[in-house]
Motif scaffolding. Structure first.
Motif, PDB file in Angstrom:
ATOM      1  N   THR A 290      45.702  49.129  33.351  1.00 54.48           N
ATOM      2  CA  THR A 290      46.617  48.042  33.680  1.00 54.48           C
ATOM      3  C   THR A 290      46.763  47.089  32.501  1.00 54.48           C
ATOM      4  OG1 THR A 290      47.070  46.250  35.250  1.00 54.48           O
ATOM      5  CG2 THR A 290      44.774  46.581  34.623  1.00 54.48           C
ATOM      6  N   ASN A 291      47.927  46.458  32.426  1.00 53.59           N
ATOM      7  CA  ASN A 291      48.119  45.370  31.457  1.00 53.59           C
ATOM      8  C   ASN A 291      48.156  44.025  32.177  1.00 53.59           C
ATOM      9  OD1 ASN A 291      50.582  45.340  32.710  1.00 53.59           O
ATOM     10  ND2 ASN A 291      51.777  45.891  30.916  1.00 53.59           N
ATOM     11  N   ALA A 292      47.869  44.069  33.477  1.00 59.12           N
ATOM     12  CA  ALA A 292      47.903  42.845  34.289  1.00 59.12           C
ATOM     13  C   ALA A 292      46.527  42.183  34.290  1.00 59.12           C
ATOM     14  CB  ALA A 292      48.317  43.180  35.717  1.00 59.12           C
ATOM     15  N   ASP A 293      46.494  40.896  34.593  1.00 59.87           N
ATOM     16  CA  ASP A 293      45.245  40.153  34.739  1.00 59.87           C
ATOM     17  C   ASP A 293      44.785  40.304  36.189  1.00 59.87           C
ATOM     18  OD1 ASP A 293      43.170  38.381  34.899  1.00 59.87           O
ATOM     19  OD2 ASP A 293      44.224  36.710  33.956  1.00 59.87           O
ATOM     20  N   LEU A 294      43.933  41.302  36.440  1.00 60.66           N
ATOM     21  CA  LEU A 294      43.532  41.601  37.814  1.00 60.66           C
ATOM     22  C   LEU A 294      42.666  40.490  38.422  1.00 60.66           C
ATOM     23  CD1 LEU A 294      42.798  45.436  37.758  1.00 60.66           C
ATOM     24  CD2 LEU A 294      44.875  44.238  38.422  1.00 60.66           C
ATOM     25  N   LYS A 295      41.918  39.788  37.574  1.00 63.14           N
ATOM     26  CA  LYS A 295      41.091  38.709  38.116  1.00 63.14           C
ATOM     27  C   LYS A 295      41.965  37.581  38.670  1.00 63.14           C
ATOM     28  CE  LYS A 295      36.927  39.700  35.465  1.00 63.14           C
ATOM     29  NZ  LYS A 295      35.926  39.205  34.479  1.00 63.14           N
ATOM     30  N   SER A 296      43.071  37.306  37.993  1.00 61.80           N
ATOM     31  CA  SER A 296      44.010  36.308  38.521  1.00 61.80           C
ATOM     32  C   SER A 296      44.644  36.796  39.806  1.00 61.80           C
ATOM     33  CB  SER A 296      45.095  36.005  37.487  1.00 61.80           C
ATOM     34  OG  SER A 296      44.554  35.388  36.350  1.00 61.80           O
ATOM     35  N   LYS A 297      44.970  38.122  39.839  1.00 62.84           N
ATOM     36  CA  LYS A 297      45.555  38.693  41.061  1.00 62.84           C
ATOM     37  C   LYS A 297      44.561  38.609  42.219  1.00 62.84           C
ATOM     38  CE  LYS A 297      49.067  41.946  39.417  1.00 62.84           C
ATOM     39  NZ  LYS A 297      50.061  41.897  40.497  1.00 62.84           N
ATOM     40  N   MET A 298      43.260  38.786  41.906  1.00 63.65           N
ATOM     41  CA  MET A 298      42.250  38.685  42.975  1.00 63.65           C
ATOM     42  C   MET A 298      42.190  37.268  43.532  1.00 63.65           C
ATOM     43  SD  MET A 298      39.046  41.146  41.887  1.00 63.65           S
ATOM     44  CE  MET A 298      38.830  40.528  40.227  1.00 63.65           C
ATOM     45  N   LYS A 299      42.292  36.290  42.639  1.00 66.89           N
ATOM     46  CA  LYS A 299      42.270  34.889  43.091  1.00 66.89           C
ATOM     47  C   LYS A 299      43.472  34.575  43.981  1.00 66.89           C
ATOM     48  CE  LYS A 299      39.697  33.027  39.157  1.00 66.89           C
ATOM     49  NZ  LYS A 299      39.756  32.148  37.953  1.00 66.89           N
ATOM     50  N   GLU A 300      44.591  35.233  43.660  1.00 66.64           N
ATOM     51  CA  GLU A 300      45.809  35.011  44.439  1.00 66.64           C
ATOM     52  C   GLU A 300      45.882  35.924  45.668  1.00 66.64           C
ATOM     53  OE1 GLU A 300      48.969  35.676  41.683  1.00 66.64           O
ATOM     54  OE2 GLU A 300      48.277  34.127  40.285  1.00 66.64           O
ATOM     55  N   LYS A 301      44.807  36.697  45.894  1.00 67.56           N
ATOM     56  CA  LYS A 301      44.722  37.620  47.033  1.00 67.56           C
ATOM     57  C   LYS A 301      45.784  38.727  46.965  1.00 67.56           C
ATOM     58  CE  LYS A 301      41.454  35.069  48.792  1.00 67.56           C
ATOM     59  NZ  LYS A 301      40.040  35.508  48.713  1.00 67.56           N
ATOM     60  N   LEU A 302      46.137  39.108  45.749  1.00 70.90           N
ATOM     61  CA  LEU A 302      47.102  40.194  45.557  1.00 70.90           C
ATOM     62  C   LEU A 302      46.427  41.510  45.168  1.00 70.90           C
ATOM     63  CD1 LEU A 302      49.885  38.267  43.565  1.00 70.90           C
ATOM     64  CD2 LEU A 302      49.870  38.879  46.007  1.00 70.90           C
ATOM     65  N   PHE A 303      45.137  41.433  44.850  1.00 73.94           N
ATOM     66  CA  PHE A 303      44.379  42.637  44.533  1.00 73.94           C
ATOM     67  C   PHE A 303      42.984  42.500  45.124  1.00 73.94           C
ATOM     68  CE2 PHE A 303      42.306  45.951  42.073  1.00 73.94           C
ATOM     69  CZ  PHE A 303      43.321  46.868  41.889  1.00 73.94           C
ATOM     70  N   ARG A 304      42.551  43.554  45.815  1.00 75.41           N
ATOM     71  CA  ARG A 304      41.271  43.518  46.519  1.00 75.41           C
ATOM     72  C   ARG A 304      40.110  43.490  45.532  1.00 75.41           C
ATOM     73  NH1 ARG A 304      41.302  46.288  52.172  1.00 75.41           N
ATOM     74  NH2 ARG A 304      39.063  46.270  51.736  1.00 75.41           N
ATOM     75  N   GLU A 305      39.190  42.584  45.784  1.00 77.42           N
ATOM     76  CA  GLU A 305      38.029  42.459  44.907  1.00 77.42           C
ATOM     77  C   GLU A 305      37.129  43.694  44.988  1.00 77.42           C
ATOM     78  OE1 GLU A 305      34.351  39.295  44.101  1.00 77.42           O
ATOM     79  OE2 GLU A 305      36.016  38.766  45.420  1.00 77.42           O
ATOM     80  N   ASP A 306      36.935  44.228  46.225  1.00 79.64           N
ATOM     81  CA  ASP A 306      36.074  45.405  46.369  1.00 79.64           C
ATOM     82  C   ASP A 306      36.669  46.615  45.656  1.00 79.64           C
ATOM     83  OD1 ASP A 306      38.179  45.558  48.145  1.00 79.64           O
ATOM     84  OD2 ASP A 306      36.952  45.914  49.927  1.00 79.64           O
TER      85      ASP A 306
END
Length: 469
Positions: A290-306
């Motif tokens: 990915t080229n996305a910031d997944l940690k930011s997506k996790m904070k925004e509840k757009l990507f599952r942390e698990d």
């Protein structure tokens, strides 16, 4: 049973292979009917004549009989005839009781049809090779990776060293980096370096499949799962990766509604096809990118942390091209060679200052942009060496600082008081002449002058002729 001469004559004339017999001097004393078909000449015309008659009168190329007589041994050659036949001739001597040659018996096999079949086979093989090449090129383009990965330089050398280590295991890997940095190439490298290399390498670009089709394309579906579905059902891409590697490109764009199924897949290596209730088991290794910031997506509840921690067991960061140093130079030279061959052009070299100019560019599009630039340079350059003029035509805003002769020594004897009655062009010519004299005096060649001043060799030669010759 006793056979007369007519029996043997019928047998020999029925032979598909030509039989020709000469005496010890090369005079033809017998030939069968196949001889007439091969050369388009009758027995009556050739018997009693020397074998060279065929060559001298344009019926065929060289005969092996004279050589067989001289060497007193068996000789085989390939021969073409004016009837369009291709023949293999074997001339073997027959000796009398005193060891002298009595006859030369020539056996001839017509391989015209065999050559035609061989040619057809070679044509077919070329077609298969061409189709295979086209498929491989399409596959490489679709996945965005190169067969030859350039890992020169400290930065990339370290990444590839880690990738080789990771390849020995089956853990999930996440590749991070800007678009076009070669994440798919690293994924394929890990697969090819692993014990799964003989298995499939299936790429799923999560941005190219419409969200409403993504689940059925990835996990397949059971017969009758939805309106318009194939009545036989469909095998998904995940199942096709069984025994190999599943590469999930742009994993950050997976819809939240599907992330639970990916969690199950990454955790249990099982999945449920659309319309089914029975899980399927697969033996796969998962590499995601990915080229996305997944940690930011996790904070925004757009990507599952698990899911993130399941996929990101080992993390490899691909640096942008502008931070790769030596690797960039290796890539420039690799793509110069690659595109010269692809475009059917002589392989071009590149000057030191042209490389310097290319090295100063930021490459926001990373490797894809570099590929585009090198393609342009290979096409537009009219010389064997790509120089700064060519690079400037493609990247006009990039500048370099050339090694220079001390400016004070260049201009020290130009008197500004003399500028009063001179036009701008005259003043520029005076400076130009001084510069060319100094550089040519130091470097002694138009090539070096061109390289140091960052101009084409033809321009350097013209200025040297103008001011010094």
């Amino acid at each position: 049973m006793i056979f007369d001469n007519s029996f043997y004559k019928k047998i020999l004339d029925s032979s598909h292979d030509e039989i020709c017999v000469s005496d010890r001097n090369g005079i033809i004393i017998y030939c069968n009917r196949a001889f007439e078909f091969n050369y388009g000449i009758s027995k009556d015309e050739i018997i009693g004549k020397h074998v060279d008659y065929l060559k001298n009168h344009g019926y065929a190329s060289e005969s092996p009989i004279p050589e067989s007589i001289n060497k007193k041994s068996t000789v085989s050659i390939r021969q073409d005839t004016h009837t369009g036949k291709t023949l293999i001739l074997t001339a073997a001597p027959v000796f009398d009781k005193n060891g002298n040659i009595e006859y030369i018996v020539e056996n001839v096999r017509d391989i015209t049809e065999l050559n035609r079949i061989k040619s057809m086979l070679e044509d077919s093989q070329r077609e298969v090779k061409r189709y295979k090449s086209e498929v491989e090129n399409f596959y490489r383009t679709a996945l965005g990776y190169e067969d030859n990965i350039i890992c020169e330089g400290k930065v990339m050398g370290s990444i590839f060293s880690r990738a080789r280590q990771v390849a020995k295991t089956n853990v999930n890997v996440m590749l991070l980096g800007e678009s076009g940095t070669g994440k798919s190439s690293i994924a394929k490298f890990i697969h090819d370096s692993s014990n799964r290399s003989s298995g499939p390498f299936i790429t799923i670009n999560c941005t190219t499949i419409p969200p409403h089709l993504l689940e059925s394309e990835l996990f397949g579906y059971k017969s009758g799962a939805f309106t318009g579905a194939n009545p036989k059902g469909k095998t998904g891409l995940v199942e096709l990766a069984d025994g190999g590697t599943l590469f999930l490109d742009e994993i950050g764009d997976i819809p939240l509604s599907l992330q639970a199924k990916f969690l199950q897949l990454s955790q249990e290596r099982t999945f449920i096809p659309v319309g089914s209730v029975t899980p399927k088991k697969v033996d796969i290794r998962i590499i995601s990118a990915t080229n996305a910031d997944l940690k930011s997506k996790m904070k925004e509840k757009l990507f599952r942390e698990d899911l993130y921690y399941r996929l990101n067991v080992i993390e490899l960061k691909m640096p942008p091209l502008r931070d790769r140093g030596e690797n960039l130079i290796g890539l420039i030279k690799y793509y110069l060679r690659k595109y010269s061959i692809e475009f059917g052009m002589p392989e071009k070299s590149i000057s030191e200052y042209a490389i310097e100019m290319l090295s100063k560019y930021d490459y926001p599009g990373n490797i894809r942009e570099l590929q585009n630039i090198i393609q342009k340079l290979v096409i537009i350059s009219v010389n064997e060496t790509i120089d700064v003029d060519d690079v400037r035509a493609v990247l006009p805003r990039v500048k370099i600082d050339h090694e220079s002769i001390n400016s004070e020594t260049i201009f020290e004897d130009i008197d500004e008081d003399n500028f009063e009655d001179k036009s701008l062009d005259d003043i520029i010519d005076e400076y130009e002449k001084k510069i060319i004299k100094k550089y040519y005096s130091k470097y002694k060649s138009s090539y070096k002058v061109a390289e140091k001043l960052g101009i084409s060799q033809s321009k350097a030669s013209r200025l040297i002729r103008k001011y010094l010759k």
